[in-house]
Design an enzyme around this catalytic site. Structure first.
Site, short mmCIF file in Angstrom:
data_model
loop_
_atom_site.label_atom_id
_atom_site.label_comp_id
_atom_site.label_asym_id
_atom_site.label_seq_id
_atom_site.Cartn_x
_atom_site.Cartn_y
_atom_site.Cartn_z
CD GLN A 1 -10.97 -7.86 6.62
OE1 GLN A 1 -11.47 -8.96 6.56
NE2 GLN A 1 -10.08 -7.43 5.75
CE LYS B 1 -3.72 -2.27 2.63
NZ LYS B 1 -2.98 -3.50 3.06
CG LEU B 2 4.79 1.73 -2.09
CD1 LEU B 2 4.53 0.30 -1.72
CD2 LEU B 2 5.65 1.82 -3.34
CG HIS B 3 -0.33 7.44 0.76
ND1 HIS B 3 -1.48 7.54 1.50
CD2 HIS B 3 -0.19 8.63 0.12
CE1 HIS B 3 -2.03 8.73 1.32
NE2 HIS B 3 -1.25 9.41 0.50
CG ASP B 4 6.63 8.78 0.44
OD1 ASP B 4 6.85 10.01 0.27
OD2 ASP B 4 7.16 8.12 1.35
CB ILE B 5 6.63 12.64 -2.79
CG1 ILE B 5 8.01 11.98 -2.64
CG2 ILE B 5 6.30 13.49 -1.57
CD1 ILE B 5 9.15 12.97 -2.57
NE ARG C 1 -12.97 -12.80 8.52
CZ ARG C 1 -11.97 -12.09 8.01
NH1 ARG C 1 -11.58 -12.30 6.77
NH2 ARG C 1 -11.36 -11.16 8.73
NE ARG D 1 -7.71 -12.20 11.23
CZ ARG D 1 -8.11 -10.95 11.18
NH1 ARG D 1 -9.33 -10.66 10.77
NH2 ARG D 1 -7.31 -9.97 11.52
#
Length: 238
Positions: A193, A61-65, A184, A214
């Site tokens: 969740q 989940k990359l989140h950067d400039i 599930r 799970r």
């Protein structure tokens, strides 16, 4: 269709992964490696899983400039993973940079990894989104907005709840990939969740891929649980 069933390897280390995978000797899985496992074991866990013949969704989940994300994706593509993701909230420039990095880093002769964006986490309720995140839209509107932005930015699809898939098909078309966690079996607890569904319901609503953790990894017999999920997902009557 079994290769569109992704098993979440939500384990703290390689030893646990090895123990779990003993149940699946000879079975080629599509597995998800998340932050906990990747941050503990590093790229070596990807090499290990690839040598076993498994496909990999690297869920960081990359989140950067934009420049940082581009460089990171270049590195991830070189690992020969099959799917990666970013947060759509990072914006269009960041998402476009992610694709550029994947194209630059992909192994010679191979296609770049599938790249998808997270719209809203399945642990996010509409109340939480409005009060804590400050988004004054309905959850459905916010997810649709991010999905449209994702498509316009050149990504392949999104991570979303099964409940949001029909709306996203309207907004983004049938070729747009929808990867749905929060799956599930009917007998399982929903845990942390909020927006969950069964494999059968995910199929009915049109999910492209489902992510199951799970229900399989915590089962007394993981292989039998996997087969049950697979049968429900594929619509097989037994």
């Amino acid at each position: 269709m079994s290769q569109s069933l992704i098993v979440a390897l939500d384990f703290p280390g390689k030893q646990d992964v090895e123990q779990f995978l003993r149940h699946f000797e000879g079975e080629e899985l599509f597995v998800k490696v998340g932050m906990e496992l990747f941050y503990k074991e590093g790229p070596a866990i990807i090499t290990y899983l690839k040598e076993k013949g498994h496909k990999i969704f690297l869920d960081l989940k990359l989140h950067d400039i934009p420049n940082t994300v581009k460089s990171a994706m270049r590195s991830l593509a070189s690992l020969d993973v099959d799917m990666v993701n970013v947060h759509a909230a990072g914006g269009s420039s960041m998402m476009k940079a992610a694709i550029e990095g994947l194209e630059e880093g992909k192994q010679e002769g191979k296609e770049r990894p599938i790249c998808i964006a997270v719209t809203q986490l399945t642990s996010t309720s509409e109340t939480m989104m409005k009060k804590e995140i400050g988004i004054e839209k309905t959850l459905e509107e916010a997810v649709a907005h991010y999905a449209k932005l994702t498509k316009e930015s050149g990504l392949d699809g999104v991570v979303c709840s099964t409940l949001e898939v029909p709306k996203l098909r309207e907004v983004c078309g049938n070729e747009f990939v929808t990867v749905t966690p929060g799956i599930r079996l009917a007998s399982d607890d929903v845990n942390d969740q909020v927006r969950v569904a069964t494999p059968k319901r995910a199929r009915e609503l049109g999910s492209s891929y489902i992510v199951v953790g799970r229900s399989i990894t915590k089962a007394e017999n993981p292989l039998e649980a996997y087969k049950t999920v697979k049968q429900q997902w594929e619509g097989v009557t037994v």
